[in-house]
Write an enzyme that holds these catalytic residues in place. Structure first.
Site, PDB file in Angstrom:
ATOM      1  N   LYS A 115       0.825  -1.218   0.000  1.00  0.00           N
ATOM      2  CA  LYS A 115       0.000   0.000   0.000  1.00  0.00           C
ATOM      3  C   LYS A 115       0.859   1.268   0.000  1.00  0.00           C
ATOM      4  O   LYS A 115       0.420   2.291  -0.514  1.00  0.00           O
ATOM      5  CB  LYS A 115      -0.987  -0.022   1.177  1.00  0.00           C
ATOM      6  CG  LYS A 115      -2.049  -1.096   0.984  1.00  0.00           C
ATOM      7  CD  LYS A 115      -3.345  -0.830   1.717  1.00  0.00           C
ATOM      8  CE  LYS A 115      -4.381  -1.843   1.236  1.00  0.00           C
ATOM      9  NZ  LYS A 115      -5.629  -1.787   1.958  1.00  0.00           N
ATOM     10  N   LYS A 198      -3.408 -10.157  -6.161  1.00  0.00           N
ATOM     11  CA  LYS A 198      -4.719 -10.458  -5.560  1.00  0.00           C
ATOM     12  C   LYS A 198      -5.789  -9.466  -6.028  1.00  0.00           C
ATOM     13  O   LYS A 198      -5.490  -8.302  -6.289  1.00  0.00           O
ATOM     14  CB  LYS A 198      -4.546 -10.463  -4.039  1.00  0.00           C
ATOM     15  CG  LYS A 198      -5.542  -9.674  -3.233  1.00  0.00           C
ATOM     16  CD  LYS A 198      -5.208  -9.684  -1.769  1.00  0.00           C
ATOM     17  CE  LYS A 198      -5.438  -8.290  -1.213  1.00  0.00           C
ATOM     18  NZ  LYS A 198      -6.607  -8.128  -0.400  1.00  0.00           N
ATOM     19  N   LYS A 201     -10.590  -4.609  -3.793  1.00  0.00           N
ATOM     20  CA  LYS A 201     -11.727  -3.725  -4.066  1.00  0.00           C
ATOM     21  C   LYS A 201     -11.290  -2.318  -4.436  1.00  0.00           C
ATOM     22  O   LYS A 201     -12.015  -1.589  -5.088  1.00  0.00           O
ATOM     23  CB  LYS A 201     -12.713  -3.729  -2.892  1.00  0.00           C
ATOM     24  CG  LYS A 201     -12.178  -3.155  -1.606  1.00  0.00           C
ATOM     25  CD  LYS A 201     -13.295  -3.076  -0.561  1.00  0.00           C
ATOM     26  CE  LYS A 201     -13.078  -4.054   0.567  1.00  0.00           C
ATOM     27  NZ  LYS A 201     -11.853  -3.854   1.360  1.00  0.00           N
TER      28      LYS A 201
HETATM   29  N1  AQP Z   1      -8.680 -11.473  -3.390  1.00  0.00           N
HETATM   30  C1  AQP Z   1      -9.097 -11.992  -2.253  1.00  0.00           C
HETATM   31  N2  AQP Z   1      -9.294 -13.321  -2.127  1.00  0.00           N
HETATM   32  C2  AQP Z   1      -9.744 -13.848  -0.963  1.00  0.00           C
HETATM   33  N3  AQP Z   1     -10.031 -13.114   0.123  1.00  0.00           N
HETATM   34  C3  AQP Z   1      -9.857 -11.785   0.034  1.00  0.00           C
HETATM   35  N4  AQP Z   1     -10.044 -10.777   0.916  1.00  0.00           N
HETATM   36  C4  AQP Z   1      -9.724  -9.598   0.342  1.00  0.00           C
HETATM   37  N5  AQP Z   1      -9.326  -9.811  -0.914  1.00  0.00           N
HETATM   38  C5  AQP Z   1      -9.389 -11.154  -1.137  1.00  0.00           C
HETATM   39  C6  AQP Z   1     -10.541 -10.961   2.267  1.00  0.00           C
HETATM   40  O1  AQP Z   1     -11.632 -10.076   2.456  1.00  0.00           O
HETATM   41  C7  AQP Z   1     -11.648  -9.645   3.805  1.00  0.00           C
HETATM   42  C8  AQP Z   1     -11.809  -8.177   3.895  1.00  0.00           C
HETATM   43  O2  AQP Z   1     -10.655  -7.528   3.485  1.00  0.00           O
HETATM   44  P1  AQP Z   1     -10.384  -6.043   3.944  1.00  0.00           P
HETATM   45  O3  AQP Z   1     -11.425  -5.161   3.413  1.00  0.00           O
HETATM   46  O4  AQP Z   1     -10.209  -5.968   5.393  1.00  0.00           O
HETATM   47  O5  AQP Z   1      -9.001  -5.702   3.341  1.00  0.00           O
HETATM   48  P2  AQP Z   1      -8.142  -6.318   2.235  1.00  0.00           P
HETATM   49  O6  AQP Z   1      -7.726  -7.702   2.575  1.00  0.00           O
HETATM   50  O7  AQP Z   1      -7.054  -5.321   1.960  1.00  0.00           O
HETATM   51  O8  AQP Z   1      -9.181  -6.367   1.019  1.00  0.00           O
HETATM   52  P3  AQP Z   1      -9.133  -5.626  -0.346  1.00  0.00           P
HETATM   53  O9  AQP Z   1     -10.341  -6.009  -1.138  1.00  0.00           O
HETATM   54  O10 AQP Z   1      -7.801  -5.857  -1.003  1.00  0.00           O
HETATM   55  O11 AQP Z   1      -9.295  -4.102   0.085  1.00  0.00           O
HETATM   56  P4  AQP Z   1      -8.404  -2.863  -0.268  1.00  0.00           P
HETATM   57  O12 AQP Z   1      -8.380  -2.798  -1.775  1.00  0.00           O
HETATM   58  O13 AQP Z   1      -9.086  -1.684   0.342  1.00  0.00           O
HETATM   59  O14 AQP Z   1      -7.043  -3.101   0.318  1.00  0.00           O
HETATM   60  C9  AQP Z   1     -10.380 -10.170   4.469  1.00  0.00           C
HETATM   61  O15 AQP Z   1     -10.694 -11.328   5.219  1.00  0.00           O
HETATM   62  C10 AQP Z   1      -9.518 -10.525   3.300  1.00  0.00           C
HETATM   63  O16 AQP Z   1      -8.616 -11.567   3.591  1.00  0.00           O
END
Ligand code: AQP
Length: 335
Positions: A115, A198, A201
């Site tokens: 990040k 990965k 969002k």
């Molecule tokens: N690609 C993924 N595959 C499986 N699990 C995923 N998670 C996120 N991306 C994947 C799981 O979703 C939950 C919520 O995640 P978060 O919002 O706390 O943060 P994150 O892991 O950083 O998710 P994002 O979508 O990648 O958000 P941004 O883009 O804002 O950083 C967690 O349980 C995560 O493991």
């Protein structure tokens, strides 16, 4: 421990419209714990501001994420559904745990490194200490199990280390939590545009993600455009990251193993396979979307859920907080 039930905690950031990665890796699995465990599912808005957010969008997404929790089958009567910033104990314990978390261990976090690269103009202290706040979220409720996607493994490890360190200094205070990561490939869904990365969002490339709320045509179109390879065989061979990702998604929605998928699409082309994945995914999301539409139009109902969840979570958080305050030597809070 609540009325002899063990505790489950998990959260999702309202930092974008939720993807099928969030759904398959985390959200879809949450409701399985509701009968056996005391479950806290949180919309972690305090974590979301570690990256700059548009205030109006953050507010709207917070409602939307809560509505999605319910639309994905989380019964508000059987789970504590709440917003992180509504319960002050998260930030309070977060600060305390900052003081028991080492610079060196935070520096090793891959999410921080990723990040920081993505937000080079805003490498703020919150982004760096994110794992200590996440540890606070979990430890505040004496959590035993944390259902998360594979990408959160490292953060869970640090939460365990912080709990162990604190317990080592002050005697048993926190339960040391375990991650619950499903054993299927859906624990890490990859980007459709760059299948070695990965799915996230907050990805700005709309073709990289499939969002839970994407309409049917959009879902199918995005799968059609998914990056694969120049071969034609649908199999889980090394180097075929794009196809393996599509097989993981198809398998997660249908319950089929890689072997079954390989047999089903033996001799068929990528076009046919991508269409099948898109249609299966759209079919699975349709009922969630219908329920989301109904819930999200009722803001008063969502606010009543927020109030109920916040009251329960706040009440339950006080036990751990007052124990921690006492142990570290804070004076009693005047009543
Ligand atoms: N690609 C993924 N595959 C499986 N699990 C995923 N998670 C996120 N991306 C994947 C799981 O979703 C939950 C919520 O995640 P978060 O919002 O706390 O943060 P994150 O892991 O950083 O998710 P994002 O979508 O990648 O958000 P941004 O883009 O804002 O950083 C967690 O349980 C995560 O493991």
């Amino acid at each position: 421990m609540y009325k002899d039930k063990k505790v489950v905690f998990s959260g999702i950031q309202p930092s974008g419209s939720l993807t099928i990665g969030n759904y398959l890796g985390a959200l879809k699995n949450f409701s399985a714990f509701s009968e056996e465990y005391r479950c806290y599912y949180c919309v972690v808005d305090e974590h979301a501001i570690t990256v700059r957010q548009n205030p109006a969008e953050l507010r709207r997404r917070t409602y939307d994420t809560l509505a999605l929790y319910v639309a994905c089958g989380l019964d508000p009567e059987k789970n504590v559904l709440f917003v992180q910033s509504h319960v002050s104990g998260h930030a309070e314990l977060g600060w305390i745990l900052d003081c028991y978390t080492m610079f060196g261990e935070l520096s090793r976090m891959t999410q921080f490194k990723d990040k920081s690269k993505k937000n080079a103009d805003n490498i703020n202290a919150g982004l760096f200490t994110y794992p200590a706040l996440m540890a606070a979220d979990i430890l505040l409720y004496q959590t035993e199990l944390v259902p998360v996607g594979d990408d959160q493994k490292q953060h869970l490890e640090i939460a365990r280390d912080i709990a162990t360190r604190f317990n080592g200094i002050y005697g048993d205070t926190f339960i040391v939590p375990d991650a619950f990561i499903n054993k299927t490939p859906a624990a890490r869904i990859m980007s459709l545009a760059e299948p070695t990365k990965k799915m996230s969002k907050s990805d700005e490339n709309e073709n990289a993600t499939v969002r839970i709320l994407d309409d049917r045509d959009t879902v199918i179109r995005k799968f059609k455009r998914a990056v694969t390879d120049s071969e034609s065989e649908i199999c889980a061979r090394e180097g075929k990251d794009g196809i393996i990702n599509l097989m993981s998604i198809y398998g997660a929605f249908t319950g089929k193993s890689f072997e079954e998928i390989e047999r089903e699409f033996d001799g068929k082309g990528y076009g046919e396979f991508k269409l099948a994945v898109g249609e299966t995914c759209a079919d699975a999301l349709a009922p969630v979307q219908a329920e989301f539409k109904r819930l999200s139009s009722d803001k008063a109902y969502l606010e009543s859920l927020m109030a109920k969840g916040a009251a329960e979570a706040h009440h339950d958080s006080l036990r751990t907080l007052s124990k921690v305050r006492r142990k570290i030597g804070f004076t009693e809070r005047p009543r």
